[in-house]
Write a protein that holds these residues in place. Structure first.
Motif, PDB file in Angstrom:
ATOM      1  N   CYS A 140      66.988  87.425 -60.374  1.00 62.29           N
ATOM      2  CA  CYS A 140      66.415  88.781 -60.897  1.00 62.29           C
ATOM      3  C   CYS A 140      65.416  88.359 -61.976  1.00 62.29           C
ATOM      4  O   CYS A 140      64.585  89.222 -62.075  1.00 62.29           O
ATOM      5  CB  CYS A 140      67.632  89.569 -61.451  1.00 62.29           C
ATOM      6  N   LYS A 141      65.990  87.745 -62.989  1.00 62.87           N
ATOM      7  CA  LYS A 141      64.720  87.374 -63.964  1.00 62.87           C
ATOM      8  C   LYS A 141      63.515  86.823 -63.407  1.00 62.87           C
ATOM      9  O   LYS A 141      62.716  87.370 -64.127  1.00 62.87           O
ATOM     10  CB  LYS A 141      65.582  86.365 -64.756  1.00 62.87           C
ATOM     11  N   VAL A 142      63.501  85.934 -62.678  1.00 59.83           N
ATOM     12  CA  VAL A 142      62.096  85.518 -61.918  1.00 59.83           C
ATOM     13  C   VAL A 142      61.545  86.636 -61.435  1.00 59.83           C
ATOM     14  O   VAL A 142      60.256  86.589 -61.277  1.00 59.83           O
ATOM     15  CB  VAL A 142      62.689  84.296 -61.160  1.00 59.83           C
ATOM     16  N   ALA A 143      62.446  87.504 -60.688  1.00 53.24           N
ATOM     17  CA  ALA A 143      61.696  88.661 -59.900  1.00 53.24           C
ATOM     18  C   ALA A 143      61.363  89.822 -60.947  1.00 53.24           C
ATOM     19  O   ALA A 143      60.577  90.706 -60.548  1.00 53.24           O
ATOM     20  CB  ALA A 143      62.681  89.324 -58.969  1.00 53.24           C
ATOM     21  N   GLY A 144      61.462  89.823 -62.306  1.00 51.78           N
ATOM     22  CA  GLY A 144      61.314  90.563 -63.128  1.00 51.78           C
ATOM     23  C   GLY A 144      62.096  92.005 -63.351  1.00 51.78           C
ATOM     24  O   GLY A 144      61.916  92.965 -63.607  1.00 51.78           O
ATOM     25  N   THR A 145      63.375  91.580 -62.663  1.00 52.00           N
ATOM     26  CA  THR A 145      64.280  92.808 -62.738  1.00 52.00           C
ATOM     27  C   THR A 145      65.788  92.199 -63.280  1.00 52.00           C
ATOM     28  O   THR A 145      65.711  91.021 -63.925  1.00 52.00           O
ATOM     29  CB  THR A 145      64.506  93.249 -61.447  1.00 52.00           C
ATOM     30  N   ARG A 146      66.572  92.789 -63.339  1.00 54.78           N
ATOM     31  CA  ARG A 146      68.096  92.299 -63.924  1.00 54.78           C
ATOM     32  C   ARG A 146      69.011  92.789 -62.854  1.00 54.78           C
ATOM     33  O   ARG A 146      69.095  93.750 -62.254  1.00 54.78           O
ATOM     34  CB  ARG A 146      68.369  92.589 -65.365  1.00 54.78           C
ATOM     35  N   VAL A 147      70.390  92.083 -63.062  1.00 53.78           N
ATOM     36  CA  VAL A 147      71.670  92.694 -62.497  1.00 53.78           C
ATOM     37  C   VAL A 147      71.908  93.836 -63.371  1.00 53.78           C
ATOM     38  O   VAL A 147      72.308  93.796 -64.622  1.00 53.78           O
ATOM     39  CB  VAL A 147      72.648  91.660 -62.471  1.00 53.78           C
ATOM     40  N   GLU A 148      72.212  94.959 -62.601  1.00 50.31           N
ATOM     41  CA  GLU A 148      72.359  96.132 -63.510  1.00 50.31           C
ATOM     42  C   GLU A 148      73.894  96.774 -63.218  1.00 50.31           C
ATOM     43  O   GLU A 148      74.408  97.852 -63.800  1.00 50.31           O
ATOM     44  CB  GLU A 148      71.668  97.426 -63.068  1.00 50.31           C
ATOM     45  N   TYR A 149      74.407  96.137 -62.245  1.00 46.32           N
ATOM     46  CA  TYR A 149      76.269  96.417 -61.856  1.00 46.32           C
ATOM     47  C   TYR A 149      76.809  95.387 -61.069  1.00 46.32           C
ATOM     48  O   TYR A 149      76.034  94.345 -60.456  1.00 46.32           O
ATOM     49  CB  TYR A 149      76.332  97.902 -61.233  1.00 46.32           C
ATOM     50  N   VAL A 150      77.936  95.404 -60.881  1.00 43.82           N
ATOM     51  CA  VAL A 150      78.895  94.499 -60.061  1.00 43.82           C
ATOM     52  C   VAL A 150      79.635  95.167 -59.191  1.00 43.82           C
ATOM     53  O   VAL A 150      80.416  96.332 -59.337  1.00 43.82           O
ATOM     54  CB  VAL A 150      79.636  93.456 -60.922  1.00 43.82           C
ATOM     55  N   LYS A 151      79.622  94.785 -57.722  1.00 51.08           N
ATOM     56  CA  LYS A 151      80.490  95.274 -56.591  1.00 51.08           C
ATOM     57  C   LYS A 151      81.029  94.204 -56.218  1.00 51.08           C
ATOM     58  O   LYS A 151      80.279  93.440 -55.225  1.00 51.08           O
ATOM     59  CB  LYS A 151      79.539  96.085 -55.926  1.00 51.08           C
ATOM     60  N   PRO A 152      82.282  94.074 -55.810  1.00 49.19           N
ATOM     61  CA  PRO A 152      82.975  93.185 -54.944  1.00 49.19           C
ATOM     62  C   PRO A 152      82.514  93.360 -53.659  1.00 49.19           C
ATOM     63  O   PRO A 152      82.357  94.350 -53.033  1.00 49.19           O
ATOM     64  CB  PRO A 152      84.376  93.139 -55.420  1.00 49.19           C
ATOM     65  N   HIS A 153      82.816  92.408 -52.731  1.00 48.09           N
ATOM     66  CA  HIS A 153      82.682  92.252 -51.098  1.00 48.09           C
ATOM     67  C   HIS A 153      83.928  91.926 -50.534  1.00 48.09           C
ATOM     68  O   HIS A 153      84.709  91.353 -50.664  1.00 48.09           O
ATOM     69  CB  HIS A 153      81.570  91.376 -51.151  1.00 48.09           C
ATOM     70  N   GLY A 154      83.810  92.695 -49.228  1.00 45.50           N
ATOM     71  CA  GLY A 154      84.587  92.362 -48.127  1.00 45.50           C
ATOM     72  C   GLY A 154      86.189  92.546 -48.472  1.00 45.50           C
ATOM     73  O   GLY A 154      86.790  93.373 -49.122  1.00 45.50           O
ATOM     74  N   ALA A 155      86.868  91.146 -48.265  1.00 45.23           N
ATOM     75  CA  ALA A 155      88.145  90.984 -48.637  1.00 45.23           C
ATOM     76  C   ALA A 155      88.497  91.332 -49.985  1.00 45.23           C
ATOM     77  O   ALA A 155      89.691  91.722 -50.482  1.00 45.23           O
ATOM     78  CB  ALA A 155      88.501  89.825 -47.957  1.00 45.23           C
ATOM     79  N   LEU A 156      87.591  90.944 -50.801  1.00 45.18           N
ATOM     80  CA  LEU A 156      87.973  90.964 -52.219  1.00 45.18           C
ATOM     81  C   LEU A 156      87.939  92.285 -52.607  1.00 45.18           C
ATOM     82  O   LEU A 156      88.923  93.026 -53.602  1.00 45.18           O
ATOM     83  CB  LEU A 156      87.007  90.216 -53.134  1.00 45.18           C
ATOM     84  N   TYR A 157      86.954  93.117 -52.173  1.00 46.28           N
ATOM     85  CA  TYR A 157      86.758  94.561 -52.388  1.00 46.28           C
ATOM     86  C   TYR A 157      88.278  95.156 -52.168  1.00 46.28           C
ATOM     87  O   TYR A 157      88.957  96.104 -52.741  1.00 46.28           O
ATOM     88  CB  TYR A 157      85.622  95.139 -51.757  1.00 46.28           C
ATOM     89  N   ASN A 158      88.589  94.758 -50.760  1.00 50.57           N
ATOM     90  CA  ASN A 158      89.827  95.450 -50.186  1.00 50.57           C
ATOM     91  C   ASN A 158      91.123  95.062 -50.993  1.00 50.57           C
ATOM     92  O   ASN A 158      92.133  95.810 -51.111  1.00 50.57           O
ATOM     93  CB  ASN A 158      90.115  95.402 -48.922  1.00 50.57           C
ATOM     94  N   ALA A 159      91.305  93.857 -51.394  1.00 47.89           N
ATOM     95  CA  ALA A 159      92.359  93.111 -52.067  1.00 47.89           C
ATOM     96  C   ALA A 159      92.610  93.916 -53.320  1.00 47.89           C
ATOM     97  O   ALA A 159      93.691  94.271 -53.638  1.00 47.89           O
ATOM     98  CB  ALA A 159      92.333  91.698 -52.195  1.00 47.89           C
ATOM     99  N   ILE A 160      91.679  94.082 -54.167  1.00 46.15           N
ATOM    100  CA  ILE A 160      91.645  94.754 -55.529  1.00 46.15           C
ATOM    101  C   ILE A 160      91.798  96.188 -55.608  1.00 46.15           C
ATOM    102  O   ILE A 160      91.992  96.625 -56.613  1.00 46.15           O
ATOM    103  CB  ILE A 160      90.568  94.041 -56.371  1.00 46.15           C
ATOM    104  N   VAL A 161      92.084  96.931 -54.341  1.00 47.13           N
ATOM    105  CA  VAL A 161      92.256  98.051 -54.272  1.00 47.13           C
ATOM    106  C   VAL A 161      93.983  98.290 -54.880  1.00 47.13           C
ATOM    107  O   VAL A 161      94.269  99.116 -55.655  1.00 47.13           O
ATOM    108  CB  VAL A 161      92.611  98.702 -52.875  1.00 47.13           C
ATOM    109  N   GLN A 162      94.507  97.160 -54.786  1.00 48.54           N
ATOM    110  CA  GLN A 162      96.138  97.081 -55.106  1.00 48.54           C
ATOM    111  C   GLN A 162      96.584  95.957 -55.771  1.00 48.54           C
ATOM    112  O   GLN A 162      97.230  95.949 -56.348  1.00 48.54           O
ATOM    113  CB  GLN A 162      97.044  97.422 -53.750  1.00 48.54           C
ATOM    114  N   HIS A 163      96.043  94.828 -55.479  1.00 51.13           N
ATOM    115  CA  HIS A 163      96.117  93.426 -55.827  1.00 51.13           C
ATOM    116  C   HIS A 163      95.799  93.477 -57.374  1.00 51.13           C
ATOM    117  O   HIS A 163      94.561  93.111 -57.884  1.00 51.13           O
ATOM    118  CB  HIS A 163      95.496  92.418 -55.344  1.00 51.13           C
ATOM    119  N   GLU A 164      96.522  93.916 -58.595  1.00 49.88           N
ATOM    120  CA  GLU A 164      96.076  93.949 -59.722  1.00 49.88           C
ATOM    121  C   GLU A 164      95.996  92.679 -60.460  1.00 49.88           C
ATOM    122  O   GLU A 164      94.815  92.758 -61.437  1.00 49.88           O
ATOM    123  CB  GLU A 164      97.354  94.644 -60.696  1.00 49.88           C
ATOM    124  N   THR A 165      96.552  91.459 -60.230  1.00 45.04           N
ATOM    125  CA  THR A 165      96.161  90.359 -60.605  1.00 45.04           C
ATOM    126  C   THR A 165      94.704  89.987 -60.657  1.00 45.04           C
ATOM    127  O   THR A 165      93.760  89.440 -61.322  1.00 45.04           O
ATOM    128  CB  THR A 165      96.934  89.216 -60.361  1.00 45.04           C
TER     129      THR A 165
END
Length: 256
Positions: free
Chosen positions: A102-127
């Protein structure tokens, strides 16, 4: 539920790898307001990520780091029983890699979103949810995190002082509990642009959606995800944006 007159549209992008082209990122970046860009663990090679960040910057599309399990072969859709400390390090690594692009492109990371199995796991997987939160806090506690309404992830993130962003999925079926129907189940992914658009207009205006068993459930959403790798993804995204706009909903990034 209060009518939502503003909503963000996001999509998973930057997922091509070498000679394997996934989706039409260029077309999707003309439609969405936020891009969940892969970070190289579940998908995406370095050149793809660099080009995706540059194209997003050119269009004024907000970039988010889509972090996942280290699982290129499974496209990040297989649960990995990884330790909390290692998962935190993996997420820090991914955010840092995309931030450099992003820095090279003149922008930046503005948020974080988990993907796929990780996204679904942490709906309930507290650790694992706490491990992802710890990574975001360590990198930049001002970064919002995006996830499923009612998830352990968003609850732990809020408790840690992070801004939380709830999302709905335009092209996915829901269980009566408000979770996503597993991709292994028939009918889990919706493909009809008109049906998808109508469902999401109702969601934006009424905060309700019909679950796979026909029950009506309430779903809070600050952002709507329309997947970039599904068949007909561009047509679905265009129909969705047009229908929301026609219904008087302003399409704008949640960070703006």
């Amino acid at each position: 539920m209060t009518t939502a007159l503003r909503i963000d549209l996001n999509s998973d992008l930057g997922e091509s790898l070498g000679s394997w082209e996934i989706g039409n990122d260029t077309a999707m970046l003309d439609i969405v307001t936020s891009a969940n860009v892969a970070c190289g663990f579940h998908a995406g090679d370095s050149l793809t990520l660099q080009r995706t960040c540059a194209q997003a910057a050119e269009r004024g599309v907000v970039v988010g780091a889509q972090v996942g399990y280290q699982d290129l072969a499974g496209f990040g859709r297989r649960f990995i029983d990884i330790g909390a400390e290692e998962l935190t390090a993996d997420v820090i690594y991914q955010i840092g890699a995309l931030e450099a692009m992003c820095k090279v492109a003149g922008t930046r990371v503005e948020y974080v979103k988990p993907h796929g199995a990780l996204y679904n796991a942490i709906v309930q997987h507290e650790t694992q949810a706490a491990a992802v939160v710890a990574a975001v806090v360590a990198v930049d506690p001002s970064l919002p995190v995006m996830g499923l309404p009612g998830s352990a992830f968003l609850q732990i993130a809020a408790e840690a002082g992070l801004r939380t962003v709830s999302e709905a999925f335009a092209d996915r079926a829901y269980t009566p509990e408000g979770h996503l129907v597993s991709r292994r189940e028939p009918g889990s992914v919706l493909h009809d642009p008109g049906e998808v658009a109508a469902r999401m207009v109702r969601l934006a205006l009424e905060g309700r959606i019909t679950a796979v068993d026909g029950t009506e459930i309430e779903v809070q959403a600050d952002s709507i995800c329309t997947h970039g790798d599904s068949p007909g993804a561009v047509d679905i995204a265009r129909a969705l944006r047009a229908a929301l706009t026609a219904a008087g909903v302003e399409i704008t990034a949640f960070t703006r």
